[in-house]
Motif scaffolding. Structure first.
Motif, mmCIF file in Angstrom:
data_model
loop_
_atom_site.group_PDB
_atom_site.id
_atom_site.type_symbol
_atom_site.label_atom_id
_atom_site.label_comp_id
_atom_site.label_asym_id
_atom_site.label_seq_id
_atom_site.Cartn_x
_atom_site.Cartn_y
_atom_site.Cartn_z
ATOM 1 N N THR A 317 5.055 17.463 -56.652
ATOM 2 C CA THR A 317 4.425 18.556 -57.395
ATOM 3 C C THR A 317 4.700 19.898 -56.732
ATOM 4 O O THR A 317 5.003 20.902 -57.408
ATOM 5 C CB THR A 317 2.908 18.328 -57.482
ATOM 6 N N THR A 382 0.086 11.777 -63.155
ATOM 7 C CA THR A 382 0.917 12.930 -62.805
ATOM 8 C C THR A 382 2.403 12.601 -62.974
ATOM 9 O O THR A 382 3.177 13.389 -63.546
ATOM 10 C CB THR A 382 0.632 13.359 -61.354
ATOM 11 N N ALA A 406 -0.445 18.483 -64.666
ATOM 12 C CA ALA A 406 0.124 17.780 -63.519
ATOM 13 C C ALA A 406 -0.446 18.315 -62.212
ATOM 14 O O ALA A 406 -0.782 17.548 -61.298
ATOM 15 C CB ALA A 406 1.648 17.899 -63.533
ATOM 16 N N GLY A 409 -4.007 17.089 -61.892
ATOM 17 C CA GLY A 409 -4.021 15.680 -61.503
ATOM 18 C C GLY A 409 -3.758 15.499 -60.022
ATOM 19 O O GLY A 409 -4.429 14.691 -59.356
ATOM 20 N N THR A 410 -2.810 16.258 -59.497
ATOM 21 C CA THR A 410 -2.509 16.156 -58.061
ATOM 22 C C THR A 410 -3.680 16.640 -57.217
ATOM 23 O O THR A 410 -4.056 15.989 -56.223
ATOM 24 C CB THR A 410 -1.255 16.976 -57.731
#
Length: 439
Positions: A317, A382, A406, A409-410
């Protein structure tokens, strides 16, 4: 396991006096009690209780032919599964039926109540009816409010009977009432564990065993840590009380603590042990206690796997965000999105989700590993978002939304894992200082 009929199934106060003598003075003949709790791999909870006893010959309670009755403390009411018993010779010990058990409990409690509390046959019959109702009650099974209503009704019945005693104003009788009432009400949630052994074992030191399966209470007061709670209604039954706890493979027990008589006795370890043990001596015969067990995954297992997966997703990410902001250039100019090659990334999340749906396990383990699985699920989501964005031609605003999701989510995965790691450490420090303060 068999159930033998008693020689006489009518109320016998002389038998109750012997039972009360054994029950109240148990520390004189029960040298040691060991409670071993094991969480099995198949999801069951096995409890093995052994008693190191030497039954006094002068306090023998006659049971069925060539056998005597031995009270072994209190057990929480409710359905017991796969019950087995063992006498000193390794043979099964007959146990009593529910009606027989209730009868013996009434006899015992009638002998505990001071004779000075009785005045006539009417009062005697009234308290017998109240005690019979309490000992034959099914025990906890409804909501907390429903169980409290049952307890309040029983306590009110006892209070009404006591208020009808002409000598209730006596200071000594009033002082004894609270203690006696507490003992009587303990039979509302527990039954008297009574077995029959052969007369030949009376007067000799021997070991009796009682084994059964029963669900444990799982603490849910904290979001990311599951505690196992084990109640000891008769912590003062034996001279020496031992508690052992064993986890399934893949888990360890860093902390086990016993709370009794306002004190905390702890067993702490930094190793990957599966079994913890605490030994203690309660201050009094009527002492109660609770055992608190904390379990963690062992380092080489799912904990390390989660940490590795979270690190990889966080790095992906972070690098993707830097690439998106044109701060670094990692992707060649000839690479175009969407790409069919990226669809292979979807295999990873698919395999992980199939792993998540494996066979059921012990509820305590499921609660314990839920934060780690939540972290892995967030990592999977993710990766799925990344794969979707790379494989599907999206509009510009959808592309931006996918990136935001994303990143969320991380961050959520990092937060969940961080709290999971911190919570056990914090609790261990708190329990350690409480233990020092109680010394």
């Amino acid at each position: 396991m068999r159930s033998h009929q008693l020689e006489e199934e009518t109320l016998d106060l002389s038998r109750g006096e012997l039972l009360a003598g054994l029950y109240l003075n148990s520390r004189e003949w029960v040298h040691r009690r060991v409670d071993s709790i094991t969480l099995e791999q198949d999801g069951t909870t096995r409890r093995n209780i052994s008693f190191d006893v030497e039954i006094p010959a002068g306090m023998k309670v006659s049971g069925s032919k060539n056998r005597c009755i031995v009270p072994l403390g209190l057990i929480e009411k409710g359905a017991l599964q796969r019950v087995s018993t063992s006498d000193p010779a390794g043979h099964p010990m007959p146990v009593l039926t529910k009606s027989q058990n209730s009868l013996l409990a009434v006899e015992l409690l009638l002998s505990v109540i001071p004779v000075s509390w009785y005045d006539d046959a009417t009062g005697d019959n009234q308290i017998r009816a109240v005690l019979s109702q309490i000992t034959s009650a099914p025990g906890p099974g409804g909501t907390e409010e429903e169980d409290e209503v049952v307890r309040s009704h029983a306590k009110q019945s006892l209070q009404e009977w006591f208020n009808s005693r002409p000598n209730r104003e006596d200071p000594i009788i009033s002082a004894d009432y609270e203690t006696t009432c507490q003992m009587i009400l303990s039979f509302l949630d527990h039954f008297l564990l009574a077995v029959q052994i052969k007369d030949e074992f009376v007067g000799t030191r021997c070991v009796l065993k009682f084994v059964y399966e029963r669900d444990l209470e799982i603490g849910r007061s904290r979001r990311f840590v599951a505690d196992i709670v084990i109640h000891l209604p008769d912590a003062g039954f034996a001279q020496s009380q031992h508690v052992e706890f064993t986890t399934p493979l893949g888990l360890k027990v860093p902390v086990m603590a016993v709370l009794t008589d306002g004190e905390i006795i702890m067993d702490l370890s930094e190793s990957d042990r599966r079994t913890a043990h605490v030994a203690f001596q309660a201050k009094g015969r009527t002492s109660q206690g609770s055992v608190l067990v904390e379990m963690n995954p062992i380092s080489p297992g799912i904990l390390h796997f989660t940490a590795f997966a979270l690190t990889a997703v966080t790095l992906l990410t972070f690098l993707g965000l830097l690439e998106k902001l044109d701060l670094i250039n990692l992707v060649g100019k000839t690479f175009r999105i969407p790409s069919q090659a990226v669809s292979l990334v979807l295999i990873g999340p698919a395999l992980f989700l199939s792993w998540m749906s494996r066979a059921p396990e012990h509820e305590a383990i499921a609660v314990l590993l839920r934060p780690l699985r939540t972290t892995l699920l967030l990592c999977t989501c993710t990766l799925f978002l990344f794969a979707t964005a790379a494989a599907v031609p999206l509009e510009r605003f959808v592309w931006e939304i996918v990136w935001v999701l994303a990143c969320i989510g991380t961050l959520s995965a990092l937060t969940t894992f961080g709290i999971y790691i911190w919570e056990p450490v914090k609790n261990r420090v708190i329990m350690y200082w409480k233990g020092l303060a109680s010394r």
